[in-house]
Design a protein around this motif. Structure first.
Motif, short mmCIF file in Angstrom:
data_model
loop_
_atom_site.label_atom_id
_atom_site.label_comp_id
_atom_site.label_asym_id
_atom_site.label_seq_id
_atom_site.Cartn_x
_atom_site.Cartn_y
_atom_site.Cartn_z
N THR A 32 4.07 5.93 5.10
CA THR A 32 2.61 6.02 5.15
C THR A 32 2.00 5.42 3.89
O THR A 32 1.00 4.69 3.96
N ALA A 33 2.60 5.74 2.73
CA ALA A 33 2.08 5.20 1.47
C ALA A 33 2.15 3.67 1.45
O ALA A 33 1.21 3.00 1.03
N VAL A 34 3.26 3.12 1.94
CA VAL A 34 3.41 1.65 2.00
C VAL A 34 2.34 1.07 2.92
O VAL A 34 1.71 0.05 2.60
N SER A 35 2.12 1.71 4.05
CA SER A 35 1.09 1.24 4.99
C SER A 35 -0.29 1.26 4.33
O SER A 35 -1.06 0.30 4.45
N HIS A 36 -0.60 2.35 3.61
CA HIS A 36 -1.89 2.44 2.92
C HIS A 36 -2.02 1.35 1.86
O HIS A 36 -3.09 0.78 1.66
N MET A 37 -0.92 1.09 1.15
CA MET A 37 -0.96 0.06 0.12
C MET A 37 -1.21 -1.32 0.74
O MET A 37 -1.98 -2.12 0.20
N ARG A 38 -0.56 -1.59 1.87
CA ARG A 38 -0.79 -2.88 2.55
C ARG A 38 -2.25 -2.99 2.99
O ARG A 38 -2.87 -4.05 2.87
N THR A 39 -2.79 -1.89 3.52
CA THR A 39 -4.20 -1.89 3.92
C THR A 39 -5.09 -2.14 2.71
O THR A 39 -6.05 -2.91 2.79
#
Length: 117
Positions: free
Chosen positions: A38-45
């Motif tokens: 989830t953190a990686v996804s948020h960072m990509r966003t």
């Protein structure tokens, strides 16, 4: 013999507790993996948002440059208009002087010649 059986039962209880702890640990690790994803996804966003923001800033800078160019053109048009007003005023003065001379000419006074301005 009873003591051995009792110790064995206690050992089995401890093993069951240990198995429970291992299961809980595995569950926590899975949760941690999910949180990392989830953190990686948020960072990509967030990276996408930053890129979009940079693009908007570039567009804004371009608009400002265009606006400055338009203002310079407007100033040029104002100067040209001022020059035209000055030229028109000079033409009017010159025409007025011609008219004054023309109507005071003795040869024109004897005719019905009309000068229209």
């Amino acid at each position: 013999m009873r003591t051995v059986v009792s110790h064995m039962k206690t050992a089995i209880d401890h093993m069951r507790t240990a198995v429970g702890h291992v299961r809980t640990a595995v569950s926590h690790m899975r949760t941690a993996v999910g949180n990392v994803r989830t953190a990686v996804s948020h960072m990509r966003t967030a990276v996408g948002h930053v890129r979009t923001a940079v693009s908007h800033v570039k567009t804004a800078v371009s608009h400002v440059r265009t606006a400055v160019s338009h203002m310079r053109t407007a100033v040029s048009h104002v100067r040209t208009a001022k020059d035209h007003v000055e030229a028109a005023t000079a033409c009017r003065l010159f025409t007025s002087q011609l008219y004054t001379r023309a109507i005071s000419e003795p040869a024109l006074k004897k005719t019905n010649f009309v000068i229209i301005f």
